[in-house]
Write a protein that holds these residues in place. Structure first.
Motif, PDB file in Angstrom:
ATOM      1  N   SER A  85       0.696  -1.286   0.027  1.00 51.04           N
ATOM      2  CA  SER A  85      -0.110   0.091   0.022  1.00 51.04           C
ATOM      3  C   SER A  85       0.883   1.451  -0.003  1.00 51.04           C
ATOM      4  CB  SER A  85      -0.918  -0.122   1.144  1.00 51.04           C
ATOM      5  OG  SER A  85      -0.213   0.032   2.445  1.00 51.04           O
ATOM      6  N   GLU A  86       1.945   1.057   0.640  1.00 54.47           N
ATOM      7  CA  GLU A  86       3.060   2.548   0.645  1.00 54.47           C
ATOM      8  C   GLU A  86       3.475   2.636  -0.952  1.00 54.47           C
ATOM      9  OE1 GLU A  86       4.093   4.087   3.365  1.00 54.47           O
ATOM     10  OE2 GLU A  86       4.756   2.536   5.077  1.00 54.47           O
ATOM     11  N   PHE A  87       3.703   1.649  -1.721  1.00 54.46           N
ATOM     12  CA  PHE A  87       4.071   1.899  -2.961  1.00 54.46           C
ATOM     13  C   PHE A  87       2.734   2.199  -3.743  1.00 54.46           C
ATOM     14  CE2 PHE A  87       7.274  -1.233  -1.684  1.00 54.46           C
ATOM     15  CZ  PHE A  87       8.409  -0.550  -2.424  1.00 54.46           C
ATOM     16  N   ARG A  88       1.740   1.666  -3.466  1.00 50.75           N
ATOM     17  CA  ARG A  88       0.349   1.749  -4.173  1.00 50.75           C
ATOM     18  C   ARG A  88       0.060   3.490  -4.088  1.00 50.75           C
ATOM     19  NH1 ARG A  88      -5.476  -0.587  -3.711  1.00 50.75           N
ATOM     20  NH2 ARG A  88      -6.610   0.451  -5.324  1.00 50.75           N
ATOM     21  N   PHE A  89       0.065   4.031  -3.057  1.00 51.40           N
ATOM     22  CA  PHE A  89      -0.548   5.519  -2.725  1.00 51.40           C
ATOM     23  C   PHE A  89       0.743   6.317  -2.604  1.00 51.40           C
ATOM     24  CE2 PHE A  89      -3.687   2.776  -0.989  1.00 51.40           C
ATOM     25  CZ  PHE A  89      -4.719   2.973  -1.831  1.00 51.40           C
ATOM     26  N   GLN A  90       2.135   5.888  -2.868  1.00 52.46           N
ATOM     27  CA  GLN A  90       3.322   6.341  -2.699  1.00 52.46           C
ATOM     28  C   GLN A  90       3.545   7.251  -1.448  1.00 52.46           C
ATOM     29  OE1 GLN A  90       3.362   9.089  -6.197  1.00 52.46           O
ATOM     30  NE2 GLN A  90       3.652   7.200  -7.709  1.00 52.46           N
ATOM     31  N   SER A  91       2.921   6.768  -0.374  1.00 54.70           N
ATOM     32  CA  SER A  91       3.193   7.222   0.934  1.00 54.70           C
ATOM     33  C   SER A  91       4.584   6.869   1.464  1.00 54.70           C
ATOM     34  CB  SER A  91       2.209   6.519   2.060  1.00 54.70           C
ATOM     35  OG  SER A  91       2.522   5.296   2.008  1.00 54.70           O
ATOM     36  N   LEU A  92       5.353   6.347   0.679  1.00 56.17           N
ATOM     37  CA  LEU A  92       6.992   6.249   0.876  1.00 56.17           C
ATOM     38  C   LEU A  92       7.607   7.510   0.695  1.00 56.17           C
ATOM     39  CD1 LEU A  92       7.948   2.514  -0.395  1.00 56.17           C
ATOM     40  CD2 LEU A  92       7.873   3.412   2.120  1.00 56.17           C
ATOM     41  N   THR A  93       7.147   8.239  -0.147  1.00 51.78           N
ATOM     42  CA  THR A  93       7.933   9.472  -0.423  1.00 51.78           C
ATOM     43  C   THR A  93       8.060  10.268   0.667  1.00 51.78           C
ATOM     44  OG1 THR A  93       7.021   9.292  -2.879  1.00 51.78           O
ATOM     45  CG2 THR A  93       7.776  11.423  -1.899  1.00 51.78           C
ATOM     46  N   PRO A  94       6.897  10.748   1.355  1.00 51.78           N
ATOM     47  CA  PRO A  94       7.352  11.517   2.626  1.00 51.78           C
ATOM     48  C   PRO A  94       7.666  10.946   3.885  1.00 51.78           C
ATOM     49  CG  PRO A  94       4.820  11.182   2.354  1.00 51.78           C
ATOM     50  CD  PRO A  94       5.653  10.492   1.036  1.00 51.78           C
ATOM     51  N   THR A  95       7.665   9.558   3.880  1.00 52.05           N
ATOM     52  CA  THR A  95       8.299   8.837   4.862  1.00 52.05           C
ATOM     53  C   THR A  95       9.635   8.843   4.718  1.00 52.05           C
ATOM     54  OG1 THR A  95       6.550   7.249   4.969  1.00 52.05           O
ATOM     55  CG2 THR A  95       8.565   6.397   5.861  1.00 52.05           C
ATOM     56  N   PHE A  96      10.382   8.463   3.352  1.00 54.10           N
ATOM     57  CA  PHE A  96      11.858   8.517   3.024  1.00 54.10           C
ATOM     58  C   PHE A  96      12.433   9.895   3.244  1.00 54.10           C
ATOM     59  CE2 PHE A  96      11.334   4.703   0.192  1.00 54.10           C
ATOM     60  CZ  PHE A  96      11.627   3.721   1.511  1.00 54.10           C
ATOM     61  N   LEU A  97      11.433  11.149   3.099  1.00 58.81           N
ATOM     62  CA  LEU A  97      11.965  12.449   3.008  1.00 58.81           C
ATOM     63  C   LEU A  97      12.105  12.638   4.590  1.00 58.81           C
ATOM     64  CD1 LEU A  97       9.633  14.652   0.540  1.00 58.81           C
ATOM     65  CD2 LEU A  97      12.155  14.040   0.404  1.00 58.81           C
ATOM     66  N   ALA A  98      11.520  12.110   5.516  1.00 55.92           N
ATOM     67  CA  ALA A  98      11.538  12.277   6.889  1.00 55.92           C
ATOM     68  C   ALA A  98      12.531  11.345   7.426  1.00 55.92           C
ATOM     69  CB  ALA A  98      10.086  12.063   7.634  1.00 55.92           C
ATOM     70  N   GLN A  99      12.702  10.286   6.828  1.00 55.49           N
ATOM     71  CA  GLN A  99      13.807   9.167   7.275  1.00 55.49           C
ATOM     72  C   GLN A  99      14.494   8.719   6.137  1.00 55.49           C
ATOM     73  OE1 GLN A  99      16.370   7.829   8.465  1.00 55.49           O
ATOM     74  NE2 GLN A  99      15.258   8.008  10.426  1.00 55.49           N
ATOM     75  N   PRO A 100      15.598   9.543   5.728  1.00 59.47           N
ATOM     76  CA  PRO A 100      16.127   9.048   4.508  1.00 59.47           C
ATOM     77  C   PRO A 100      16.956   7.685   4.459  1.00 59.47           C
ATOM     78  CG  PRO A 100      16.780  11.226   4.908  1.00 59.47           C
ATOM     79  CD  PRO A 100      16.271  10.813   6.340  1.00 59.47           C
TER      80      PRO A 100
END
Length: 267
Positions: A85-100
């Protein structure tokens, strides 16, 4: 500190969606139906003297094991969907910005879903033991809830469900497509692996290989299963070996997924 912050973030993500409790509700109904139904069937056979004879000392754990033998698919799905679901809704983008550091994010998700899988194990056992013990008690069969072996079985079952959720995380990292991950989980657990386990029991050498299948390893870890009672085999791992096999599958899938899908750009 970064890791614990990542775990806290993943717990918040998981609990903020309906996914976890919807799967849990379906699991409870499914497990309770299977455990209660088979307890009634085998309990009835015991009172009438007809049908397959299962010793009363073995029957309770066999009934209670429906928590893992049929319920394990739910923590696998939970783990896989939590990642895909992280890939589907691209919620990984803000997650990786907060924790590279992506290793920290994936490690936090793995621990979070491991704990969620353990919670699923507790819930599934409440369903199987609640329904199974009630029906067995109605037929005058002692559910053996005060026996140390029963509580050891419960602990191993919770561990098995936790490891299944970790395997789901590895699968989700390896196969980021949500639809593909669901199809793989359902096809493998409900069709492919049961056939492989039946086929592996035909010869001694194939049985040696078949004991390392995920379902076989899980049954070895738990120590009881409707499958092993129907198709008994002299070849089986010890409980701790079964746990190591499940853990190895989770680690290998997660590591491969990290070096493939997890390191790619997500937007």
């Amino acid at each position: 500190m970064r890791f614990f912050a990542a775990v806290h973030s993943e717990i918040t993500k998981l609990l903020s969606t309906r996914l976890w409790w919807v799967l849990a509700l379906i699991m409870v109904g499914y497990v309770a139906l299977c455990a209660g139904g088979l307890a009634a069937i085998f309990g009835g056979f015991g009172t009438t003297g007809r049908g397959p004879a299962i010793p009363e000392a073995q029957l309770p754990l066999l009934i209670f094991s429906f928590a893992t033998s049929v319920g394990y698919v739910f923590p696998v799905l939970l783990g896989a969907l939590a990642v895909t679901s992280e890939f589907r809704f691209q919620s990984l983008t803000p997650t990786f910005l907060a924790q590279p550091r992506r290793t920290v994010v994936l490690g936090g998700k793995l621990l979070t879903l491991f704990l969620a899988g353990a919670a699923y194990g507790v819930i599934a056992l409440i369903a199987s033991i609640g329904a199974g013990a009630a029906v067995l008690g109605a037929f005058g069969i002692d559910p053996l809830l005060g026996e140390p072996d029963t509580w050891a079985f419960i602990g191993r079952s919770v561990l098995a469900m936790a490891l299944w959720a970790a395997i789901g995380v590895g699968l989700g990292a390896l196969v980021p497509s949500q639809i593909a991950a669901i199809v793989i989980v359902l096809a493998f657990t409900q069709f492919v692996e049961p056939l492989l386990r039946v086929g592996a029991s035909i010869t001694d050498w194939s049985a040696q290989v078949g004991q390392f299948l995920p379902g076989s390893a899980s049954d070895a870890l738990v120590g009881a299963s409707i499958y092993t009672s129907i198709s008994p085999s002299s070849v089986a791992l010890d409980w701790w070996q079964g746990g190591l096999v499940l853990a190895a599958i989770a680690v290998i899938a997660t590591v491969i997924g990290f070096f493939t899908s997890w390191r790619r750009d997500v937007s």
